[in-house]
Design an enzyme around this catalytic site. Structure first.
Site, PDB file in Angstrom:
ATOM      1  N   LYS A  97       0.817  -1.214   0.000  1.00 51.75           N
ATOM      2  CA  LYS A  97       0.000   0.000   0.000  1.00 51.75           C
ATOM      3  C   LYS A  97       0.849   1.261   0.000  1.00 51.75           C
ATOM      4  CE  LYS A  97      -4.337  -1.716   1.802  1.00 51.75           C
ATOM      5  NZ  LYS A  97      -5.409  -1.568   2.773  1.00 51.75           N
ATOM      6  N   LYS A 113      -9.093  -9.479  -8.151  1.00 51.76           N
ATOM      7  CA  LYS A 113     -10.206  -9.553  -7.211  1.00 51.76           C
ATOM      8  C   LYS A 113     -11.161  -8.359  -7.379  1.00 51.76           C
ATOM      9  CE  LYS A 113     -10.409  -9.061  -2.311  1.00 51.76           C
ATOM     10  NZ  LYS A 113      -9.642  -8.956  -1.074  1.00 51.76           N
ATOM     11  N   LYS A 153     -13.517  -3.198  -3.463  1.00 54.55           N
ATOM     12  CA  LYS A 153     -14.343  -2.039  -3.178  1.00 54.55           C
ATOM     13  C   LYS A 153     -13.589  -0.734  -3.395  1.00 54.55           C
ATOM     14  CE  LYS A 153     -13.513  -2.497   1.762  1.00 54.55           C
ATOM     15  NZ  LYS A 153     -13.731  -3.516   2.734  1.00 54.55           N
TER      16      LYS A 153
END
Ligand code: TRP
Length: 346
Positions: A119, A209, A212
């Site tokens: 990240k 994947k 969201k």
């Protein structure tokens, strides 16, 4: 009175997707309903974790309540006294224990955490916050405060569970028994049964994947999507030019993903769904079937959501928060005593 604790947290910084619903929320609620006789179930919303990456703060508070509503619409009972539902930030012991654990955690160890590296790599050094760096320590506090034994999480969180065991053990070795350690990830897998490996994929890029945090949202179906719009997303899902339906992750990831989605929506066995469509050549017809089911599912779910009792949810949150503050504060006090912030004894 003390049952072993199963604890899990679901982040609430975005609207959730059907991938979250079928991959995390439903299985967790099923688990909670099944295991609440023998275990205490702590389900919480890690709201302090939700802005370790950027969010819209004007929406956050509502988003958190909205997610609690989603859980209830998905079948989480509010009247089961062995299932607790709470918000992390309403129990200040989470933050306080985090600071103590921080001071016993190495900078090097945290720097090597896989999720942090991923990240922070994407965000860049200036946009990477101390919060993102410190995220696993807060997560360790979430778990240790309640003496949790089992912590069902996705594979991307396994390293954080092992870290939790590590820091807990280090503190125990140095100061005597403060914490109950969660079981190892291997034991957890044994306990929860092996992960079905069920991960709904993105509709535009079915090799990744469904996430969201996808910004465009074209490949993602959110639980709040207009059902007709969601149906259109299915109709324009990426497939392939093989012109024959086969369940084949490698060569036909798009078709395979749609088969998985269809089986989940119908609540049916995957093999049965595969059997029904295997070898067919009309992708358009197949997509129409899936699109119809998505539309139906969202229409029903959204009706369910609209009928959820908001006052009852708030009451549940508040009573769980009050009750669990007792457990959390008792653990915090043991840690404070151990490190010399509070006198020993009662
Ligand atoms: N890190 C988890 C996630 O991103 C959420 C989480 C925070 C959590 N604290 C936790 C999960 C404690 C289990 C236990 O999904």
């Amino acid at each position: 009175m003390t049952k072993p604790v199963i604890l899990t947290g679901i982040r609430a910084n975005n609207d959730l997707t059907i991938g979250n619903y079928f991959g995390a929320i439903l299985p967790m609620i099923d688990m909670a309903n099944q295991k609440s006789e023998a275990y205490q179930i702590n389900m919480f919303i890690p709201d302090l974790h939700s802005f370790t990456t950027p969010v819209d703060h004007t929406l956050l508070y509502e988003q958190i309540l909205h997610n609690a509503r989603l859980f209830v619409a998905a079948g989480l009972p509010l009247d089961n006294d062995d299932i607790h539902l709470y918000r992390q930030s309403y129990i200040p012991a989470h933050s306080e224990l985090t600071w103590i654990l921080d001071c016993f955690t190495g900078f090097g160890e945290m720097s090597r955490m896989t999720q942090f590296k991923d990240k922070s790599g994407t965000l860049g050094a200036e946009r990477t916050s101390m919060g993102l760096f410190n995220y696993p320590v807060l997560m360790a506090a979430d778990i240790l405060l309640y003496n949790a034994k089992y912590v069902p999480v996705g594979d991307d969180q396994s390293q954080h569970i092992e870290f939790t065991r590590g820091i807990g053990e280090r503190m125990n070795n140095r100061f005597g028994d403060i914490f109950t350690l969660p079981e190892s990830v291997a034991k957890q897998h044994e306990f929860f049964g092996k992960d079905q490996g069920l991960r709904i994929k993105d509709l535009v890029d079915p090799t990744k994947k469904m996430s969201k945090s996808d910004e465009l949202g074209k490949g993602v179906i959110f639980l709040g999507d207009d059902p007709a719009v969601a149906a259109k997303k299915i109709m324009s899902a990426t497939t392939d030019d093989k012109a024959e339906i086969h369940y084949d992750k490698e060569n036909q990831p798009g078709i395979t993903n749609l088969l998985e989605i269809l089986a989940l929506l119908r609540g049916k066995d995957l093999q049965q769904t595969i059997g029904e469509f295997e070898g067919q050549t009309q992708y358009g017809e197949f997509k129409k079937t899936v699109a119809g089911e998505v539309e139906q599912f969202l229409t029903n779910f959204q009706a369910q959501l609209a009928s959820v009792d908001n006052a009852a949810i708030l009451a549940k949150l508040e009573s769980s928060e009050q009750l669990l503050s007792g457990t959390a504060n008792a653990t915090l006090l043991r840690a404070q005593q151990a490190v010399g912030l509070r006198p020993e004894g009662k």
